[in-house]
Design a protein around this motif. Structure first.
Motif, PDB file in Angstrom:
ATOM      1  N   TYR A 186       0.817  -1.222   0.000  1.00 24.12           N
ATOM      2  CA  TYR A 186       0.000   0.000   0.000  1.00 24.12           C
ATOM      3  C   TYR A 186       0.848   1.269   0.000  1.00 24.12           C
ATOM      4  CZ  TYR A 186       0.331  -0.048   5.200  1.00 24.12           C
ATOM      5  OH  TYR A 186       0.760  -0.054   6.505  1.00 24.12           O
ATOM      6  N   THR A 244       2.083   1.158   9.690  1.00 19.50           N
ATOM      7  CA  THR A 244       1.561   1.954   8.575  1.00 19.50           C
ATOM      8  C   THR A 244       2.277   3.296   8.511  1.00 19.50           C
ATOM      9  OG1 THR A 244      -0.642   0.952   8.739  1.00 19.50           O
ATOM     10  CG2 THR A 244      -0.492   3.064   7.614  1.00 19.50           C
ATOM     11  N   ILE A 281      -1.790   4.020  -1.030  1.00 17.77           N
ATOM     12  CA  ILE A 281      -2.936   3.851  -0.143  1.00 17.77           C
ATOM     13  C   ILE A 281      -2.581   4.261   1.284  1.00 17.77           C
ATOM     14  CG2 ILE A 281      -4.559   2.164   0.830  1.00 17.77           C
ATOM     15  CD1 ILE A 281      -4.289   0.586  -1.752  1.00 17.77           C
TER      16      ILE A 281
END
Length: 209
Positions: free
Chosen positions: A56, A130, A61
């Motif tokens: 991602y 993340t 993303i």
């Protein structure tokens, strides 16, 4: 041409992966509780989980998630709930049957798939990962670096993570180490439960900014 950038990425990753967190806690728990095989499969699950973050990040993303409080909180609460779930299960551990402490016998029942999924989910749902990979792929890595080279970095990060936690698994699954922990019995499980619950609570209060 990209060696300087690669070494920077490798150094930052080394410092990050060596810092104790959910991945470390879950690999140690699986290794001590179920033996080397389970620990290594958990470590491999953690390593493969890295590909989720790399994917991602390359697709952009991660930037969307980092800019959306709703998406970030959804991921954060899901990860926190998972850590709390496995932590509470560990807290409820009961004293083992003395016969089960014979380490010459096969370790407790634990499927390779179960151990792998545990490692994969623990790493893949971590919102701190993340933010780490987002900053790595947007700040440290030059946006003009070819996508293929960035993907190569991702492969290295996944492999290095898996290798590191395989070493952790091998250390904590040694007979001498496991024998020491086995004497503590259910208290070790409860201690790891406290750690996992603590990490879950800490994660639940993680803010986006």
């Amino acid at each position: 041409m990209y060696w300087a950038e690669f070494f920077t990425v490798a150094l930052i990753h080394l410092l990050a992966v060596a810092s104790p967190g959910p991945d470390f806690a879950i690999v140690v728990r699986e290794s001590v509780g179920f033996g080397r095989r389970a620990g290594i499969y958990t470590a491999l699950g953690v390593g493969v989980g890295i590909f989720v973050h790399v994917a991602y990040s390359l697709l952009g993303i991660g930037l969307i998630v980092s800019q959306s409080i709703v998406l970030f909180n959804a991921l954060k609460w899901l990860a926190a709930a998972y850590l709390l779930y496995i932590g509470i299960k560990a807290l409820r551990a009961k004293p083992a049957d003395p016969a089960s402490l014979d380490l010459d016998k096969p370790a407790g029942e634990r499927s390779a798939r179960g151990a792998f999924v545990t490692g994969f989910v623990t790493n893949g749902l971590n919102p701190k990962a993340t933010l780490f990979f987002l900053s790595l792929f947007t700040v440290v890595i030059n946006p003009h670096t070819p996508l293929l080279v960035q993907a190569g970095y991702g492969v290295y990060l996944a492999a290095a993570t898996a290798l590191w936690f395989c070493l952790v698994a091998m250390l904590f699954s040694q007979q001498l180490v496991r024998a020491g922990f086995a004497r503590l019995g259910h208290w070790f499980d409860r201690l790891m439960g406290v750690v996992l619950v603590g990490l879950g609570i800490k994660l639940a209060f993680t803010s986006l900014r």
